[in-house]
Design an enzyme around this catalytic site. Structure first.
Site, PDB file in Angstrom:
ATOM      1  N   ASP A  59     -12.053 -16.655 -33.310  1.00 57.13           N
ATOM      2  CA  ASP A  59     -10.987 -17.664 -33.311  1.00 57.13           C
ATOM      3  C   ASP A  59      -9.777 -16.970 -32.702  1.00 57.13           C
ATOM      4  OD1 ASP A  59      -8.762 -19.218 -33.845  1.00 57.13           O
ATOM      5  OD2 ASP A  59      -9.416 -19.788 -35.850  1.00 57.13           O
ATOM      6  N   TYR A 154       1.428 -29.628 -24.740  1.00 52.17           N
ATOM      7  CA  TYR A 154       0.405 -28.989 -23.903  1.00 52.17           C
ATOM      8  C   TYR A 154       1.048 -28.405 -22.644  1.00 52.17           C
ATOM      9  CZ  TYR A 154      -3.780 -28.455 -21.028  1.00 52.17           C
ATOM     10  OH  TYR A 154      -4.767 -27.948 -20.226  1.00 52.17           O
ATOM     11  N   THR A 191     -14.259 -32.441 -18.573  1.00 52.70           N
ATOM     12  CA  THR A 191     -14.810 -31.794 -19.769  1.00 52.70           C
ATOM     13  C   THR A 191     -14.429 -32.651 -20.970  1.00 52.70           C
ATOM     14  OG1 THR A 191     -12.786 -30.577 -20.059  1.00 52.70           O
ATOM     15  CG2 THR A 191     -14.503 -29.477 -18.782  1.00 52.70           C
TER      16      THR A 191
HETATM   17  N1  NAD Z   1     -10.549 -29.744 -18.161  1.00 52.72           N
HETATM   18  C1  NAD Z   1      -9.477 -29.764 -17.401  1.00 52.72           C
HETATM   19  O1  NAD Z   1      -9.297 -30.661 -16.565  1.00 52.72           O
HETATM   20  C2  NAD Z   1      -8.436 -28.663 -17.512  1.00 52.72           C
HETATM   21  C3  NAD Z   1      -7.305 -28.754 -16.673  1.00 52.72           C
HETATM   22  C4  NAD Z   1      -6.345 -27.760 -16.741  1.00 52.72           C
HETATM   23  C5  NAD Z   1      -6.501 -26.692 -17.615  1.00 52.72           C
HETATM   24  N2  NAD Z   1      -7.588 -26.637 -18.430  1.00 52.72           N
HETATM   25  C6  NAD Z   1      -7.679 -25.488 -19.347  1.00 52.72           C
HETATM   26  O2  NAD Z   1      -8.966 -24.884 -19.250  1.00 52.72           O
HETATM   27  C7  NAD Z   1      -9.338 -24.357 -20.532  1.00 52.72           C
HETATM   28  C8  NAD Z   1     -10.714 -24.901 -20.924  1.00 52.72           C
HETATM   29  O3  NAD Z   1     -10.617 -26.312 -21.018  1.00 52.72           O
HETATM   30  P1  NAD Z   1     -11.895 -27.262 -21.197  1.00 52.72           P
HETATM   31  O4  NAD Z   1     -11.568 -28.505 -20.482  1.00 52.72           O
HETATM   32  O5  NAD Z   1     -13.124 -26.530 -20.904  1.00 52.72           O
HETATM   33  O6  NAD Z   1     -11.805 -27.560 -22.782  1.00 52.72           O
HETATM   34  P2  NAD Z   1     -12.969 -27.949 -23.801  1.00 52.72           P
HETATM   35  O7  NAD Z   1     -12.291 -28.637 -24.930  1.00 52.72           O
HETATM   36  O8  NAD Z   1     -14.061 -28.684 -23.090  1.00 52.72           O
HETATM   37  O9  NAD Z   1     -13.540 -26.526 -24.272  1.00 52.72           O
HETATM   38  C9  NAD Z   1     -12.698 -25.633 -24.950  1.00 52.72           C
HETATM   39  C10 NAD Z   1     -13.499 -24.524 -25.614  1.00 52.72           C
HETATM   40  O10 NAD Z   1     -12.555 -23.710 -26.337  1.00 52.72           O
HETATM   41  C11 NAD Z   1     -13.053 -23.491 -27.651  1.00 52.72           C
HETATM   42  N3  NAD Z   1     -11.951 -23.264 -28.597  1.00 52.72           N
HETATM   43  C12 NAD Z   1     -11.034 -24.163 -29.043  1.00 52.72           C
HETATM   44  N4  NAD Z   1     -10.226 -23.586 -29.941  1.00 52.72           N
HETATM   45  C13 NAD Z   1     -10.630 -22.294 -30.054  1.00 52.72           C
HETATM   46  C14 NAD Z   1     -10.185 -21.187 -30.836  1.00 52.72           C
HETATM   47  N5  NAD Z   1      -9.168 -21.292 -31.704  1.00 52.72           N
HETATM   48  N6  NAD Z   1     -10.811 -20.005 -30.689  1.00 52.72           N
HETATM   49  C15 NAD Z   1     -11.863 -19.884 -29.826  1.00 52.72           C
HETATM   50  N7  NAD Z   1     -12.329 -20.892 -29.082  1.00 52.72           N
HETATM   51  C16 NAD Z   1     -11.720 -22.087 -29.206  1.00 52.72           C
HETATM   52  C17 NAD Z   1     -13.853 -24.748 -27.968  1.00 52.72           C
HETATM   53  O11 NAD Z   1     -14.775 -24.513 -29.049  1.00 52.72           O
HETATM   54  C18 NAD Z   1     -14.525 -25.037 -26.628  1.00 52.72           C
HETATM   55  O12 NAD Z   1     -15.741 -24.327 -26.507  1.00 52.72           O
HETATM   56  C19 NAD Z   1      -8.231 -24.753 -21.506  1.00 52.72           C
HETATM   57  O13 NAD Z   1      -7.343 -23.681 -21.676  1.00 52.72           O
HETATM   58  C20 NAD Z   1      -7.550 -25.912 -20.810  1.00 52.72           C
HETATM   59  O14 NAD Z   1      -6.202 -26.060 -21.194  1.00 52.72           O
HETATM   60  C21 NAD Z   1      -8.560 -27.595 -18.403  1.00 52.72           C
END
Ligand code: NAD
Length: 261
Positions: A59, A154, A191
């Site tokens: 975590d 965010y 995602t």
């Molecule tokens: N999906 C997008 O379009 C997008 C755009 C810009 C930035 N991002 C960034 O990319 C990263 C991944 O995003 P995503 O879309 O894959 O999100 P997601 O929600 O699909 O996956 C996030 C992952 O992080 C894990 N997680 C959450 N809290 C946690 C914690 N406290 N400790 C350990 N693991 C934890 C979850 O279990 C999950 O496996 C994030 O930082 C997000 O802000 C995503």
């Protein structure tokens, strides 16, 4: 033929699902030993087994768990060459504009996104510095570059990560660690996180899901949502030796979204 990150030991937080899982697969294909670090133990373990890497319950908000993870990496793998601070959350329980934001939501989002990234850099750096040249990639977002009134917590957390990345890059350079630190700024990838945001906009504006999807899509000049692998390629490049002179940079992978905003 040698992979682009052959033999590198790389930890990916939030590696069990979404973008993180795509990073794990791509890095493993290119020869890395990838440590999937997440709180989703069952899927995380299964992905690590499929990709020939390791799984750690981590975590990212827990300083104690970061310390344990670094001790494990040193004992079991003999060091650490790469870190991807990817774990992040976007969802708040209520409205997330400046007048509606609840302090609990602000703190929860900052705890995972900002505290998690600070703790990752803080605890990985000593081990990475002992391990030889290395690289850190922090997941920021286009939300750091384009203001959005409906996701202020965010956006602010992701802007903090972009700034922090540059400070860490400077710190590592001034200490002569040979460690680079860069941020990656995805645009919109479907995602679980992005789907939740689109659903919410559809419900709160009463426009419904198809119309909300179209609103998000219309903001992308290249006309498509990015795929997880589009972001994985950027992360792979920054972790590889091909990027050996790139530090403190912001790599935007957004289909041109920042051009039109
Ligand atoms: N999906 C997008 O379009 C997008 C755009 C810009 C930035 N991002 C960034 O990319 C990263 C991944 O995003 P995503 O879309 O894959 O999100 P997601 O929600 O699909 O996956 C996030 C992952 O992080 C894990 N997680 C959450 N809290 C946690 C914690 N406290 N400790 C350990 N693991 C934890 C979850 O279990 C999950 O496996 C994030 O930082 C997000 O802000 C995503």
């Amino acid at each position: 033929m040698a992979g682009r990150v052959d033999g590198k030991r790389i930890l990916v937080t939030g590696g069990a699902a979404g973008l993180g899982a795509a990073f794990v697969r791509r890095l493993a294909q290119e020869g890395a030993h990838v440590i999937v670090a997440d709180v989703r133990d069952v899927v995380g373990r299964s992905l690590a087994a499929q990709t020939g890497g390791s799984y750690l319950h981590l975590d990212v908000t827990s300083e104690r768990e970061w310390q344990q993870a670094m001790s494990w990496a040193e004992q079991e793998l003999g060091g650490l060459d790469g870190l991807v601070n990817n774990a992040g959350i976007a969802a708040s329980t209520g409205a997330e504009d400046i007048e509606g934001i609840e302090l609990d939501d602000l703190h929860r989002i900052f705890a995972v996104n900002v505290d998690g990234t600070v703790l990752g850099c803080k605890h990985a750096l000593p081990l990475m510095a002992r391990s030889g040249p290395g690289a850190i990639v922090n997941l920021s977002s286009i939300a750091a570059l384009i203001p959005a009134a409906f996701v202020i917590a965010y956006g602010a957390s992701k802007a903090t990560i972009a700034h922090l990345t540059r400070s860490v890059a400077m710190h590592c350079a001034s200490r002569g660690y040979g460690i680079r630190c860069n941020s990656v700024h995805p645009g919109q990838v479907r995602t679980e996180m992005m789907n939740t945001i689109i659903d919410r906009v559809g419900r709160e504006t009463s426009m419904g899901l198809p119309a909300a999807e179209q609103v998000f899509l219309d903001q992308i000049p290249l006309g498509k949502f990015q795929e997880p692998d589009d972001i994985a390629h950027a992360v792979l490049f920054l972790l590889s030796d091909e990027a050996r002179f790139i530090t403190g940079s912001q790599l935007v992978v957004d289909g041109g979204m920042t051009l039109s905003n």
